[in-house]
Design a protein around this motif. Structure first.
Motif, PDB file in Angstrom:
ATOM      1  N   THR A   1     -37.741 -91.881 -31.816  1.00  0.00           N
ATOM      2  CA  THR A   1     -38.110 -90.638 -31.141  1.00  0.00           C
ATOM      3  C   THR A   1     -36.908 -89.936 -30.528  1.00  0.00           C
ATOM      4  OG1 THR A   1     -40.310 -91.518 -30.640  1.00  0.00           O
ATOM      5  CG2 THR A   1     -39.543 -89.653 -29.322  1.00  0.00           C
ATOM      6  N   ALA A   2     -36.096 -90.678 -29.772  1.00  0.00           N
ATOM      7  CA  ALA A   2     -35.026 -90.058 -28.999  1.00  0.00           C
ATOM      8  C   ALA A   2     -33.758 -89.814 -29.802  1.00  0.00           C
ATOM      9  CB  ALA A   2     -34.698 -90.926 -27.782  1.00  0.00           C
ATOM     10  N   PHE A   3     -33.510 -90.657 -30.816  1.00  0.00           N
ATOM     11  CA  PHE A   3     -32.233 -90.569 -31.519  1.00  0.00           C
ATOM     12  C   PHE A   3     -32.375 -90.285 -33.014  1.00  0.00           C
ATOM     13  CE2 PHE A   3     -31.374 -93.056 -27.711  1.00  0.00           C
ATOM     14  CZ  PHE A   3     -30.224 -92.434 -27.229  1.00  0.00           C
ATOM     15  N   HIS A   4     -33.584 -90.040 -33.490  1.00  0.00           N
ATOM     16  CA  HIS A   4     -33.829 -89.671 -34.899  1.00  0.00           C
ATOM     17  C   HIS A   4     -33.247 -90.692 -35.871  1.00  0.00           C
ATOM     18  CE1 HIS A   4     -35.088 -85.876 -33.202  1.00  0.00           C
ATOM     19  NE2 HIS A   4     -33.877 -85.603 -32.766  1.00  0.00           N
ATOM     20  N   LEU A   5     -33.299 -91.958 -35.491  1.00  0.00           N
ATOM     21  CA  LEU A   5     -32.701 -92.995 -36.321  1.00  0.00           C
ATOM     22  C   LEU A   5     -33.770 -93.783 -37.081  1.00  0.00           C
ATOM     23  CD1 LEU A   5     -29.982 -94.322 -33.859  1.00  0.00           C
ATOM     24  CD2 LEU A   5     -29.608 -93.002 -35.951  1.00  0.00           C
ATOM     25  N   PRO A   6     -33.461 -94.235 -38.304  1.00  0.00           N
ATOM     26  CA  PRO A   6     -34.437 -94.943 -39.148  1.00  0.00           C
ATOM     27  C   PRO A   6     -34.579 -96.417 -38.755  1.00  0.00           C
ATOM     28  CG  PRO A   6     -32.378 -94.724 -40.333  1.00  0.00           C
ATOM     29  CD  PRO A   6     -32.201 -93.973 -39.032  1.00  0.00           C
ATOM     30  N   TYR A   7     -35.187 -96.646 -37.592  1.00  0.00           N
ATOM     31  CA  TYR A   7     -35.436 -98.003 -37.112  1.00  0.00           C
ATOM     32  C   TYR A   7     -36.715 -98.571 -37.725  1.00  0.00           C
ATOM     33  CZ  TYR A   7     -31.941 -98.901 -33.482  1.00  0.00           C
ATOM     34  OH  TYR A   7     -30.782 -99.181 -32.812  1.00  0.00           O
ATOM     35  N   TYR A   8     -36.718 -99.895 -37.936  1.00  0.00           N
ATOM     36  CA  TYR A   8     -37.871-100.574 -38.512  1.00  0.00           C
ATOM     37  C   TYR A   8     -38.161-101.868 -37.741  1.00  0.00           C
ATOM     38  CZ  TYR A   8     -36.999 -97.513 -42.495  1.00  0.00           C
ATOM     39  OH  TYR A   8     -36.806 -96.418 -43.289  1.00  0.00           O
ATOM     40  N   ASP A   9     -39.444-102.173 -37.613  1.00  0.00           N
ATOM     41  CA  ASP A   9     -39.841-103.459 -37.048  1.00  0.00           C
ATOM     42  C   ASP A   9     -39.447-104.582 -38.000  1.00  0.00           C
ATOM     43  OD1 ASP A   9     -41.281-102.411 -34.762  1.00  0.00           O
ATOM     44  OD2 ASP A   9     -42.843-101.778 -36.168  1.00  0.00           O
ATOM     45  N   ALA A  10     -39.022-105.708 -37.428  1.00  0.00           N
ATOM     46  CA  ALA A  10     -38.683-106.868 -38.248  1.00  0.00           C
ATOM     47  C   ALA A  10     -38.909-108.142 -37.451  1.00  0.00           C
ATOM     48  CB  ALA A  10     -37.234-106.792 -38.720  1.00  0.00           C
ATOM     49  N   ALA A  11     -39.253-109.209 -38.168  1.00  0.00           N
ATOM     50  CA  ALA A  11     -39.282-110.550 -37.583  1.00  0.00           C
ATOM     51  C   ALA A  11     -37.892-111.133 -37.744  1.00  0.00           C
ATOM     52  CB  ALA A  11     -40.326-111.410 -38.288  1.00  0.00           C
ATOM     53  N   MET A  12     -37.247-111.474 -36.632  1.00  0.00           N
ATOM     54  CA  MET A  12     -35.840-111.841 -36.676  1.00  0.00           C
ATOM     55  C   MET A  12     -35.583-113.065 -35.800  1.00  0.00           C
ATOM     56  SD  MET A  12     -34.415-107.906 -36.299  1.00  0.00           S
ATOM     57  CE  MET A  12     -32.843-108.084 -37.143  1.00  0.00           C
ATOM     58  N   HIS A  13     -34.561-113.817 -36.178  1.00  0.00           N
ATOM     59  CA  HIS A  13     -34.237-115.036 -35.425  1.00  0.00           C
ATOM     60  C   HIS A  13     -32.745-115.306 -35.525  1.00  0.00           C
ATOM     61  CE1 HIS A  13     -34.740-118.975 -33.648  1.00  0.00           C
ATOM     62  NE2 HIS A  13     -34.082-119.523 -34.661  1.00  0.00           N
ATOM     63  N   LEU A  14     -32.149-115.624 -34.397  1.00  0.00           N
ATOM     64  CA  LEU A  14     -30.745-116.019 -34.342  1.00  0.00           C
ATOM     65  C   LEU A  14     -30.644-117.360 -33.640  1.00  0.00           C
ATOM     66  CD1 LEU A  14     -27.696-113.839 -33.322  1.00  0.00           C
ATOM     67  CD2 LEU A  14     -28.092-116.023 -32.179  1.00  0.00           C
ATOM     68  N   GLN A  15     -29.861-118.265 -34.213  1.00  0.00           N
ATOM     69  CA  GLN A  15     -29.583-119.531 -33.548  1.00  0.00           C
ATOM     70  C   GLN A  15     -28.110-119.867 -33.731  1.00  0.00           C
ATOM     71  OE1 GLN A  15     -32.228-122.266 -35.560  1.00  0.00           O
ATOM     72  NE2 GLN A  15     -30.657-122.873 -37.028  1.00  0.00           N
ATOM     73  N   THR A  16     -27.560-120.592 -32.793  1.00  0.00           N
ATOM     74  CA  THR A  16     -26.149-120.942 -32.846  1.00  0.00           C
ATOM     75  C   THR A  16     -25.972-122.456 -32.819  1.00  0.00           C
ATOM     76  OG1 THR A  16     -25.930-120.789 -30.440  1.00  0.00           O
ATOM     77  CG2 THR A  16     -25.449-118.794 -31.720  1.00  0.00           C
ATOM     78  N   GLU A  17     -24.928-122.911 -33.474  1.00  0.00           N
ATOM     79  CA  GLU A  17     -24.500-124.303 -33.448  1.00  0.00           C
ATOM     80  C   GLU A  17     -22.983-124.293 -33.383  1.00  0.00           C
ATOM     81  OE1 GLU A  17     -24.570-128.304 -36.237  1.00  0.00           O
ATOM     82  OE2 GLU A  17     -25.972-126.675 -36.639  1.00  0.00           O
ATOM     83  N   GLY A  18     -22.447-124.472 -32.164  1.00  0.00           N
ATOM     84  CA  GLY A  18     -21.026-124.272 -31.977  1.00  0.00           C
ATOM     85  C   GLY A  18     -20.689-122.809 -32.217  1.00  0.00           C
ATOM     86  N   GLN A  19     -19.729-122.531 -33.090  1.00  0.00           N
ATOM     87  CA  GLN A  19     -19.381-121.159 -33.426  1.00  0.00           C
ATOM     88  C   GLN A  19     -20.218-120.597 -34.572  1.00  0.00           C
ATOM     89  OE1 GLN A  19     -15.010-121.459 -34.039  1.00  0.00           O
ATOM     90  NE2 GLN A  19     -14.857-120.122 -32.257  1.00  0.00           N
ATOM     91  N   LYS A  20     -21.010-121.438 -35.218  1.00  0.00           N
ATOM     92  CA  LYS A  20     -21.792-120.995 -36.368  1.00  0.00           C
ATOM     93  C   LYS A  20     -23.056-120.276 -35.909  1.00  0.00           C
ATOM     94  CE  LYS A  20     -21.980-123.661 -39.917  1.00  0.00           C
ATOM     95  NZ  LYS A  20     -22.320-124.804 -40.824  1.00  0.00           N
ATOM     96  N   VAL A  21     -23.322-119.135 -36.530  1.00  0.00           N
ATOM     97  CA  VAL A  21     -24.510-118.330 -36.237  1.00  0.00           C
ATOM     98  C   VAL A  21     -25.438-118.349 -37.442  1.00  0.00           C
ATOM     99  CG1 VAL A  21     -25.378-116.034 -35.630  1.00  0.00           C
ATOM    100  CG2 VAL A  21     -23.165-116.806 -34.729  1.00  0.00           C
ATOM    101  N   GLY A  22     -26.682-118.738 -37.215  1.00  0.00           N
ATOM    102  CA  GLY A  22     -27.705-118.612 -38.247  1.00  0.00           C
ATOM    103  C   GLY A  22     -28.552-117.388 -37.953  1.00  0.00           C
ATOM    104  N   TYR A  23     -28.737-116.520 -38.938  1.00  0.00           N
ATOM    105  CA  TYR A  23     -29.396-115.231 -38.692  1.00  0.00           C
ATOM    106  C   TYR A  23     -30.389-114.959 -39.814  1.00  0.00           C
ATOM    107  CZ  TYR A  23     -29.543-110.513 -36.659  1.00  0.00           C
ATOM    108  OH  TYR A  23     -29.922-109.363 -36.005  1.00  0.00           O
ATOM    109  N   ARG A  24     -31.640-114.695 -39.438  1.00  0.00           N
ATOM    110  CA  ARG A  24     -32.679-114.370 -40.416  1.00  0.00           C
ATOM    111  C   ARG A  24     -33.426-113.118 -39.978  1.00  0.00           C
ATOM    112  NH1 ARG A  24     -33.922-119.766 -39.623  1.00  0.00           N
ATOM    113  NH2 ARG A  24     -35.966-119.234 -38.771  1.00  0.00           N
TER     114      ARG A  24
END
Length: 238
Positions: free
Chosen positions: A110-133
């Motif tokens: 609404t405010a910024f006219h940007l193409p945002y979308y809902d998503a199911a997302m998850h981030l987890q870390t193990e040390g410096q490693k990032v898992g991202y879905r």
């Protein structure tokens, strides 16, 4: 800290963390039909680039107000390229922005006219490693997925003006299209990116396919940034 070209007060602040820049070179002719004619496609040494950028958003609040409920911390992922209006400031064009916050998606649309979308997302870390879905759940939207593990592989550095690293990352505005096709620019300010070289193992990535762009059959150029604080300004018409 990079400054905008006017003296307006910033209106929103936020923090971006655990960020990966994954970039691929791509012919500008592939992007041209997807970008408004009023914007030129920015290139580096004759090549356009497309980026897939996952990160963690936190600390979102408007100036003078407490943090926004339900936006204390959530994942966000964008697909982007780089553009500029003739005679104007070079910036970012977003093909899509997926976020795990219902309120943020509606507010930004609404405010910024940007193409945002809902998503199911998850981030987890193990040390410096990032898992991202991420898996897009937005009603009526083209499905899009991203699943990867990434991590920094070297020391923090600041990119140098004139380098490809600098050209890809040191971008301090975005462009968007509002009603009747009007072009808007939104400025941001933050310190120079604390970049690190990175590696990634990508298990799934259909983010660019969702907008009709096939990635080249080559490894992306990767950069990692641990954290940066950002202040944003309202859009203004170009």
């Amino acid at each position: 800290m990079n400054q905008t070209d006017d003296q307006r007060l910033w209106v929103m602040q936020q923090t971006w963390s655990k960020l990966l820049f994954a970039h691929w070179p791509i012919p500008a002719t592939v992007l041209r039909p997807l970008i408004p004619a009023a914007l030129n496609i920015d290139t580096f040494e004759g090549r356009a680039w497309i980026g897939v950028v996952p990160f963690l958003m936190s600390g979102v609040r408007f100036r003078g107000l407490p943090p926004i409920p339900t936006t204390q911390q959530f994942c966000e992922l964008n697909v982007r390229t780089y553009v500029y209006p003739t005679g104007g400031k070079a910036g970012v064009w977003f093909f899509s922005l997926d976020a795990a916050s219902w309120l943020a998606v509606r507010g930004a649309r609404t405010a910024f006219h940007l193409p945002y979308y809902d998503a199911a997302m998850h981030l987890q870390t193990e040390g410096q490693k990032v898992g991202y879905r991420s898996s897009r759940t937005h009603r009526g939207a083209t499905p899009a997925e991203f699943d990867a593990q990434y991590q920094p592989t070297g020391s923090v550095y600041q990119s140098q003006p004139g380098s490809l690293d600098h050209w890809l990352t040191e971008r301090y505005c975005l462009y968007a299209v509002g009603q009747q096709g009007r072009i808007y620019r939104g400025d941001i300010v933050h310190d120079p990116w604390p970049l690190q070289p990175a590696r990634a193992e990508v298990f799934a990535n259909s983010m660019t396919q969702a907008v009709g762009i096939a990635l080249p059959d080559e490894a992306p150029l990767l950069h990692y940034a641990e954290k940066i604080n950002v202040k944003a300004y309202y859009l203004k018409a170009v």
